[in-house]
Design a protein around this motif. Sequence first.
Motif, PDB file in Angstrom:
ATOM      1  N   TRP A 181       0.937  -1.266   0.251  1.00 52.56           N
ATOM      2  CA  TRP A 181      -0.006   0.046  -0.002  1.00 52.56           C
ATOM      3  C   TRP A 181       0.828   1.157   0.098  1.00 52.56           C
ATOM      4  O   TRP A 181       1.633   1.266   1.072  1.00 52.56           O
ATOM      5  N   ARG A 187       0.258  -0.909  -5.181  1.00 53.07           N
ATOM      6  CA  ARG A 187       1.168  -0.617  -6.069  1.00 53.07           C
ATOM      7  C   ARG A 187       2.278  -1.558  -6.030  1.00 53.07           C
ATOM      8  O   ARG A 187       3.313  -1.340  -5.515  1.00 53.07           O
ATOM      9  N   TRP A 188       1.967  -2.688  -6.975  1.00 52.23           N
ATOM     10  CA  TRP A 188       3.102  -3.712  -7.347  1.00 52.23           C
ATOM     11  C   TRP A 188       3.860  -3.079  -8.469  1.00 52.23           C
ATOM     12  O   TRP A 188       3.501  -2.530  -9.203  1.00 52.23           O
ATOM     13  N   PRO A 193      -2.330   0.074 -10.487  1.00 47.87           N
ATOM     14  CA  PRO A 193      -2.864   0.240  -9.302  1.00 47.87           C
ATOM     15  C   PRO A 193      -3.980  -0.625  -8.887  1.00 47.87           C
ATOM     16  O   PRO A 193      -4.724  -1.266  -9.892  1.00 47.87           O
TER      17      PRO A 193
END
Length: 414
Positions: A181, A187-188, A193
């Motif tokens: 987070w 947000r990998w 997102p």
Amino acid sequence: MSALRAPADPVAAALHAAWRGADPGPTPSAARPPAARRWPGPVHPLERAPGRGAGALLDLALAADPDRVTGGVRLRRVPSAGGRYPVEAHLVDSGTVWRYDPLRHALCAPAATDHPGTAVVLGLVPARTVWRYGPRALPVLLLDLGHAVAALGAAASACGLRARALLAPGPELARAARLPWRDGAVRWPGAAPEYPLAVVSLEAGPPGREADAVRPAPAIGRAAPSPRPPAAEWEGAPPPQVDGAAAQMVAAALARLCAAPAAEPPLPADTVGPAVLLERRSAPWAALASRPDAPSPDPAPVLAAAAAHLGADRVVCLDPRGHAEALAALAPRSCGQPAVAEADRLLLLLGSPAAGPHTLSEHVGAGAAAHAAWLAAAAQRRPARPVGCWIDTLLSTPHGRRRVLHALALGPAA
């Protein structure tokens, strides 16, 4: 000089854009986001229903149907506006969280978590829906989430499990599911997102059903989870960028909804068997048209299933034999689906006329109500089709002004 006006509430702004029928604009295929996330590391295939545990549950609820492909899209157990499938699922179980791949029906990328018990955390990846629907995306994203919540509840019941749904603040869900987070979203690296909004907690059912409790298969359980999510390109090559005013508007609305207080939507009360869950289909319009030679099943079970989620005062059933004028007036507001006026029945699911603190729970509830009603129709062998996009459709009811949030078109007996 006049003072600057405060920015509009982002949820209200996104809903008003959708209700106005704002033009989605072009949808170039080169900008189409991936249909599902590709997780790094080993893939752990799951059993299909009628097996037990996590495999059966997720197969009945969220998996891609191995036998159904339309227009290059692998169709899944839940409906989705435009087949975009923005819902991501993360299975939390016994100190490990797994990422669910619905296309491969597999668990991936285990990480350690201190969240107790067993649950499925659900998040939305709006880029997949915004790519097609642009400024109309927010309501259909929330309806898609409602369908996923109800599908998990129905699958749990069919597996002999108890389920409880909760709409909870995004940061809390991110911590439970070990989601990165940051700045109001998950947000990998290398991925669009994600906004976690719901969790379905699972427990063993009545005595004698403990063996059906959701657990990964033994071979999966031996995989050592990473203490933290790996820093990797989670979808391979960077996905196409879905940006612009519509994407920013929807992202701002979802970030605001992720900060909303917790709420508990009801789950389906009636149990349907695995066969019904596997056979449910979003029917073609030709199968839904009213025909004088075809019997119309009793709509009471379908109405009751929907009312259990929203209340009877927010469910309306229209029949072309008695409501032809009303249906003709609704058809132009159905986002290009005029055949709604010819369906054997049209079930309308209503909500508040304006945005407010109720927005998340009402839309998720409407999606869940449509799914429960759809399952009740499937148990009658009655074709049905969810209709999620409505342009500024307000009705006067004995209980006041109500907005059409969702609908379910019903056909005659199959």
